[in-house]
Design an enzyme around this catalytic site. Structure first.
Site, short mmCIF file in Angstrom:
data_model
loop_
_atom_site.label_atom_id
_atom_site.label_comp_id
_atom_site.label_asym_id
_atom_site.label_seq_id
_atom_site.Cartn_x
_atom_site.Cartn_y
_atom_site.Cartn_z
N HIS A 75 15.32 -67.93 92.62
CA HIS A 75 15.47 -67.47 91.24
C HIS A 75 14.10 -67.14 90.69
CE1 HIS A 75 19.80 -68.20 90.04
NE2 HIS A 75 19.75 -68.50 91.32
N TYR A 210 20.04 -70.30 79.50
CA TYR A 210 19.92 -71.46 78.60
C TYR A 210 20.16 -70.91 77.20
CZ TYR A 210 17.66 -74.17 82.35
OH TYR A 210 17.37 -74.85 83.52
N PRO A 299 18.37 -83.61 81.95
CA PRO A 299 18.45 -82.57 82.97
C PRO A 299 18.00 -81.18 82.53
CG PRO A 299 20.63 -83.07 82.09
CD PRO A 299 19.68 -84.05 81.47
N LYS A 303 13.99 -81.30 86.36
CA LYS A 303 12.81 -81.90 86.97
C LYS A 303 13.10 -83.08 87.90
CE LYS A 303 9.49 -79.40 85.97
NZ LYS A 303 10.16 -78.43 86.84
N TYR A 391 8.33 -75.05 84.76
CA TYR A 391 9.64 -74.93 85.41
C TYR A 391 9.49 -74.72 86.92
CZ TYR A 391 14.68 -73.88 85.35
OH TYR A 391 16.05 -73.92 85.54
C1 PHB Z 1 22.40 -77.27 87.65
O1 PHB Z 1 22.64 -76.21 88.24
O2 PHB Z 1 23.11 -78.27 87.80
C2 PHB Z 1 21.28 -77.31 86.69
C3 PHB Z 1 20.43 -76.22 86.59
C4 PHB Z 1 19.38 -76.24 85.68
C5 PHB Z 1 19.20 -77.34 84.88
C6 PHB Z 1 20.04 -78.44 84.98
C7 PHB Z 1 21.08 -78.43 85.88
O3 PHB Z 1 18.19 -77.33 83.97
#
Ligand code: PHB
Length: 400
Positions: A75, A210, A299, A303, A391
């Protein structure tokens, strides 16, 4: 009961424990890895999966079994969505390679574990599943011991030169490290949780979204071409079974205005509570904590596993110094050194969380300030760059 001996007893066969056993084995240091879960349980529990650039490099080099670069998906960015002043939605992409030269890999943690377990077993690692550790003793001596019950139901005792707690947030090793006087740690709870779903559908967007919407946060993530992972902000007391599929889709669609989500059958749902935690102590005598045993992050910043690997890289160096060269210098430096990355990751995870979620207590000022914060990030190259650096992951330590 006979006492077994090993150099390092590692409690927990998650990413932290398995990567540590690999790094130690490479240096010729023998270890035993124990986990209370069965192999099927570890490999079959679907977990989150963003792997930083540096963590992906390390994992790809472990054995011949890593599928991260073949089955994982690179990604090159994420999207941040938030309400525009005119009532529409703004979508801003954070271009990771353009800002940092690095990317991340979407490769769920249970896939990482399948690869790591295969690699460690192929290498002859002593890896014991369905094995419960009850207590750790003698960490102030140079021969700490662990006591527990094996897969055969029989009690066991292992004497080691060092004990590592890589056994997650309910760590049984932690009390031996923190001691009764400094038990617990630095702690924060959040007034919201994530309602997570797994569904059968094609991806709704090429990259993760997001979304800070007027109705609350949503994250559109992925698992494969046919399975998707999505989350939305909910009450921490929410009951995962209380909503119908139609209600879930309604919430997710409302929270991603401007994006048409591909709907499909929902086959797993869960409520994830948000916590930030750092243990007061990371090492005491001949025992240390790594990964979730040492800290928990919410989450939002993705991280968890990456930070665990950061701890392990440092602890491996400290243990090599101790066990191969007889020096405690690295061990004495471990907690202070590891805590640098831990607190940067704590900040990043807290910051992403606070910037993207609706705070139940927020008034209009707070809400407009939050949107101003998002705008400050996306409209500034420095802002985007900080987000992208954090990130995709700060470089791992090369020396202790
Ligand atoms: C996930 O795909 O479970 C996931 C992806 C990004 C995040 C948290 C969880 O920030």
């Amino acid at each position: 009961m006979t006492t077994e001996h090993t150099r390092v007893a590692i409690v927990g066969a998650g990413p932290a424990g398995l990567v540590l056993s690999h790094l130690l084995a490479q240096a010729g240091v023998e270890s035993i890895v124990l986990d209370q879960r069965s192999r099927e349980d570890i490999e079959g529990t679907i977990r989150a999966g963003i792997v930083e650039h540096g963590a992906a490099e390390l994992l790809a080099g472990i054995g011949d079994t890593s599928r991260i670069y073949t089955a994982g998906h690179r990604h090159d960015g994420i999207e941040l969505h938030f309400p525009a002043p005119d009532g529409g939605t703004e979508a801003h992409r954070i271009d990771f390679p353009g800002l940092t030269g690095r990317s991340v890999w979407l490769y769920p943690q249970h896939e990482v574990l399948i690869d790591l377990i295969a690699a460690r077993l192929a290498d002859g690692q002593d890896l014991r599943f369905s094995t419960t550790v009850d207590r750790v003793e003698g960490v102030e001596s140079d021969r700490p011991r662990i006591f527990g019950t094996g897969a055969d139901g029989q009690p066991f005792e292992i004497e080691a030169e060092f004990v590592v707690g890589a056994d997650g947030s309910h760590s049984v090793v932690r009390p031996a490290v923190t001691g009764p006087s400094r038990a617990g740690g630095y702690f924060r709870e959040y007034p919201f949780a994530w309602f997570g779903i797994l569904c059968e559908a094609p991806p709704s967007a090429p990259e993760l979204i997001y979304s800070n919407s007027a109705d609350g946060f949503a994250l559109i993530s992925q698992r494969s071409d046919t399975v998707q992972r999505m989350y939305f902000q909910c009450d921490p007391e929410a009951d995962a079974d209380a909503l119908s599929d139609a209600q879930i889709w309604d919430i997710l669609q409302k929270r991603t205005p401007g994006t048409e989500l591909n709907e499909g059958p929902i086959f797993q749902r869960d409520v994830l509570r948000f916590r930030s935690f750092v243990s007061h102590e990371l090492r005491h005598g001949r025992a240390a904590l790594v990964g979730d045993a040492a800290h928990t992050v919410p989450p939002t910043g993705a991280k968890g596993m990456n930070l665990a690997i950061g701890d392990v890289i440092l602890l491996d160096q400290a243990l090599q110094e101790l066990l191969l060269r007889g020096s405690e210098r690295g061990l004495d430096a471990y907690a202070a050194e590891a805590s640098k990355r831990i607190w940067k990751s704590q900040h990043f995870s807290w910051w992403m969380t606070s910037m993207l979620h609706l705070q139940p207590e927020a008034n209009e000022f707070d809400r407009l300030r939050q949107l101003g914060e998002l705008r400050s990030v996306v409209e500034s190259e420095a802002g985007r760059k900080y987000l992208a650096e954090a990130y995709t992951g700060w470089p791992y330590a090369t020396s202790l």
